[in-house]
Design an enzyme around this catalytic site. Structure first.
Site, PDB file in Angstrom:
ATOM      1  CG  HIS A   1     -68.953  46.600  76.334  1.00  0.00           C
ATOM      2  ND1 HIS A   1     -69.663  46.780  75.149  1.00  0.00           N
ATOM      3  CD2 HIS A   1     -69.583  45.502  77.040  1.00  0.00           C
ATOM      4  CE1 HIS A   1     -70.837  46.015  75.257  1.00  0.00           C
ATOM      5  NE2 HIS A   1     -70.942  45.665  76.543  1.00  0.00           N
ATOM      6  N   PRO A   2     -65.692  49.936  77.777  1.00  0.00           N
ATOM      7  CG  PRO A   2     -65.805  51.366  79.356  1.00  0.00           C
ATOM      8  CD  PRO A   2     -66.663  50.632  78.326  1.00  0.00           C
ATOM      9  CB  CYS A   3     -61.824  46.189  78.245  1.00  0.00           C
ATOM     10  SG  CYS A   3     -61.361  46.354  76.651  1.00  0.00           S
ATOM     11  CG  HIS A   4     -59.880  51.831  77.913  1.00  0.00           C
ATOM     12  ND1 HIS A   4     -60.862  51.547  76.988  1.00  0.00           N
ATOM     13  CD2 HIS A   4     -59.957  53.093  78.281  1.00  0.00           C
ATOM     14  CE1 HIS A   4     -61.483  52.861  76.995  1.00  0.00           C
ATOM     15  NE2 HIS A   4     -60.965  53.754  77.680  1.00  0.00           N
TER      16      HIS A   4
END
Length: 111
Positions: free
Chosen positions: A53-56
DNA sequence: GCTTTGACACTAA
DNA sequence: CTTAGTGCCAAAG
């Protein structure tokens, strides 16, 4: 079935490919809401690993990197490592790599 | 169930 | 261009 708002945000994170980004507003819009504030809050509480979950990869609408739980510099570092170019805390060619709300669910099954 | 909290957005100055 | 102020929404206290 009303899943939590944050859970739906996390689900969209998985659709953001490496080398691209999206904005808090686009995520909210993809969910049919305008709660960009709540989206940012959900990211801050993101309990999933950033590998899945690449929230960046979620930045501000004006192309500035925005905040990050582990620090803005760490966020920039991760994005740079994915091939993006960040200058003065802003994504270079932001408009060319940003994912719009209507691009979500493209590869998935159409409703 | 009201109050507080923000990894935001928008407008005005 | 920068700064300040207002609006916004869902989650947590």
């Amino acid at each position: 079935m009303g899943k939590g708002f944050d859970e739906r945000c996390y689900a969209l994170l998985q659709e953001i490919p490496s080398g691209r980004v999206t904005t808090y507003k686009e995520i909210a819009h993809a969910l049919g809401a305008k709660a960009y504030r709540a989206v940012g809050n959900a990211m801050n509480k993101n309990p999933y690993p950033k590998e899945s979950h690449p929230c960046h990869r979620v930045v501000r609408r004006d192309g500035s990197v925005g905040g990050y739980a582990e620090g803005t510099s760490e966020k920039i570092k991760l994005l740079t490592d994915e091939g993006l170019v960040i200058k003065e805390e802003r994504v270079v060619d932001f408009q060319k790599i940003v994912m719009r709300a209507d691009e979500f669910g493209k590869a998935s099954n159409a409703r």
